[in-house]
Scaffold this motif. Structure first.
Motif, PDB file in Angstrom:
ATOM      1  N   TYR A  90       0.109   5.262 -17.176  1.00  0.00           N
ATOM      2  CA  TYR A  90      -0.670   5.545 -15.966  1.00  0.00           C
ATOM      3  C   TYR A  90      -0.640   4.367 -14.998  1.00  0.00           C
ATOM      4  CZ  TYR A  90      -4.624   6.972 -13.037  1.00  0.00           C
ATOM      5  OH  TYR A  90      -5.419   7.322 -11.975  1.00  0.00           O
ATOM      6  N   TRP A  91      -0.989   3.174 -15.456  1.00  0.00           N
ATOM      7  CA  TRP A  91      -1.057   1.998 -14.606  1.00  0.00           C
ATOM      8  C   TRP A  91       0.242   1.199 -14.665  1.00  0.00           C
ATOM      9  CZ3 TRP A  91      -6.033   2.553 -17.270  1.00  0.00           C
ATOM     10  CH2 TRP A  91      -7.075   2.909 -16.396  1.00  0.00           C
TER      11      TRP A  91
ATOM     12  N   MET B 234      10.954   1.747  -6.673  1.00  0.00           N
ATOM     13  CA  MET B 234       9.856   2.604  -7.122  1.00  0.00           C
ATOM     14  C   MET B 234       9.289   2.068  -8.436  1.00  0.00           C
ATOM     15  SD  MET B 234       7.891   5.244  -6.901  1.00  0.00           S
ATOM     16  CE  MET B 234       8.620   6.129  -5.537  1.00  0.00           C
ATOM     17  N   GLU B 235       7.961   2.071  -8.539  1.00  0.00           N
ATOM     18  CA  GLU B 235       7.314   1.623  -9.764  1.00  0.00           C
ATOM     19  C   GLU B 235       7.632   2.573 -10.911  1.00  0.00           C
ATOM     20  OE1 GLU B 235       5.817  -0.541  -6.581  1.00  0.00           O
ATOM     21  OE2 GLU B 235       5.826   1.642  -6.800  1.00  0.00           O
ATOM     22  N   GLN B 236       7.435   2.103 -12.136  1.00  0.00           N
ATOM     23  CA  GLN B 236       7.798   2.867 -13.323  1.00  0.00           C
ATOM     24  C   GLN B 236       6.959   4.131 -13.479  1.00  0.00           C
ATOM     25  OE1 GLN B 236       7.376   0.668 -16.950  1.00  0.00           O
ATOM     26  NE2 GLN B 236       8.320   2.238 -18.226  1.00  0.00           N
ATOM     27  N   PHE B 237       5.663   4.023 -13.217  1.00  0.00           N
ATOM     28  CA  PHE B 237       4.757   5.144 -13.425  1.00  0.00           C
ATOM     29  C   PHE B 237       4.215   5.642 -12.080  1.00  0.00           C
ATOM     30  CE2 PHE B 237       4.052   2.353 -17.243  1.00  0.00           C
ATOM     31  CZ  PHE B 237       4.870   3.099 -18.089  1.00  0.00           C
ATOM     32  N   TYR B 238       4.363   6.927 -11.818  1.00  0.00           N
ATOM     33  CA  TYR B 238       3.890   7.504 -10.567  1.00  0.00           C
ATOM     34  C   TYR B 238       3.611   8.986 -10.788  1.00  0.00           C
ATOM     35  CZ  TYR B 238       8.779   8.998 -10.264  1.00  0.00           C
ATOM     36  OH  TYR B 238      10.009   9.537 -10.537  1.00  0.00           O
ATOM     37  N   TYR B 239       2.945   9.577  -9.798  1.00  0.00           N
ATOM     38  CA  TYR B 239       2.608  11.005  -9.864  1.00  0.00           C
ATOM     39  C   TYR B 239       2.956  11.625  -8.521  1.00  0.00           C
ATOM     40  CZ  TYR B 239      -0.045  15.289 -10.738  1.00  0.00           C
ATOM     41  OH  TYR B 239      -0.413  16.595 -10.922  1.00  0.00           O
TER      42      TYR B 239
END
Length: 299
Positions: A132-133, A1-6
């Motif tokens: 965010y990105w 999983m990427e570091q930043f997500y929503y």
């Protein structure tokens, strides 16, 4: 999983299900559009933010894949993450999992940033948002599509209706899947379900405008063209929208394109590009695709 997500949740409502009580592909795209917008708003990037920065986000490409089509009443968890802009293209991947934690669907969206002032495509946003990105988003879906031009049969005219249009007064990106599914023979959609779709968007269809849908069988499905204007000659000079559909119970491909003439005008901030951007065509936060690729592939 990427570091930043929503993350968020959605329930498959009755209105989002088809005759099989299964989630429609168009509804899946609407869920992803909503979670993407919520993600941006959570970081302060709302409509006023983009207006103040003079930027519109235009959807360029997106693909969806169902591992299992969710049923009416299911609760889904959406996890959306976005990649930093690369050559003007922002990638956003959203996965959906069921209550057992199993991935049931994935959507890969690519977006383009455009200046509201002159219509130029922007390679990088003029602002930064911490957290965010991501540097990279690893997952992706196939976005390459193929075209056919022979033995086209008209499926009739389609009008951009009130119920299909969004706040920008043109057909919302998700409804193109409904248009293609409705153009197929009814027995196809009655006996099969959409499991994959790949879509390229290049021009909006304003409310009230008519387009004509054409189709032809292929080795493993159906191919569609949707022409605006009257007559083939005028359609070649104007925008073209093409779709390729595989109907072997599993796949549907939707493809839209325009001729290089219009792309040059868009990429250099000409009248076509300015008109699109000032209408904020499909403008909401998300990822991007590189339009130059289309010019090279489809000269």
């Amino acid at each position: 999983m990427e570091q930043f997500y929503y993350q968020g949740t959605a329930v498959v409502e009755n209105a989002d299900a088809d005759c099989h009580s299964l989630l429609k592909a168009s509804a899946l795209l609407r869920y992803v559009e909503q979670i993407s917008t919520m993600h941006a708003r959570h970081f302060g990037m709302d409509d006023k933010f983009f207006e103040d920065h003079g930027v519109a986000f235009l959807v360029g490409k997106q693909a969806l894949r169902f591992n299992r089509v969710p049923r009416r009443g299911e609760t889904l968890t959406l996890c959306s993450r976005s990649e930093k802009a690369l050559h003007g293209s922002i990638k956003r991947v959203t996965t959906l999992t069921d209550e057992a934690g199993q991935e049931v669907a994935m959507v890969d969206s690519r977006w383009i940033m455009s200046s509201l002032e002159d219509g130029h495509i922007l390679r990088q946003p003029g602002w930064t948002v911490e957290g965010y990105w991501n540097e990279t988003v690893e997952e992706e879906l196939p976005l390459l599509l193929h075209k056919r031009r022979d033995s086209l049969t008209s499926a009739g005219l389609v009008t951009a209706r009130y119920s299909q249009c969004d706040l920008h007064y043109h057909i919302n990106n998700a409804f193109y899947l409904d248009i293609v599914c409705d153009a197929l023979p009814q027995e196809i959609m009655r006996d099969h379900v959409v499991k994959f779709a790949s879509i390229n968007y290049h021009r909006e269809v304003p409310m009230g405008q008519q387009v004509e849908v054409f189709y032809t069988p292929s080795d493993d499905g159906w191919y569609f063209r949707v022409l605006s204007g009257t007559g083939a000659g005028q359609a070649v000079k104007a925008r073209r929208k093409n779709a390729y559909v595989q109907d072997q119970g599993t796949f549907l491909h939707l493809f839209q394109d325009r001729c290089l003439y219009f792309w040059r005008r868009l990429c250099h901030g000409g009248a076509a590009g300015t008109r699109i951007c000032r209408r904020k065509a499909l403008a909401h936060p998300g990822g991007v695709s590189g339009y130059g690729c289309h010019c090279r592939v489809y000269p």
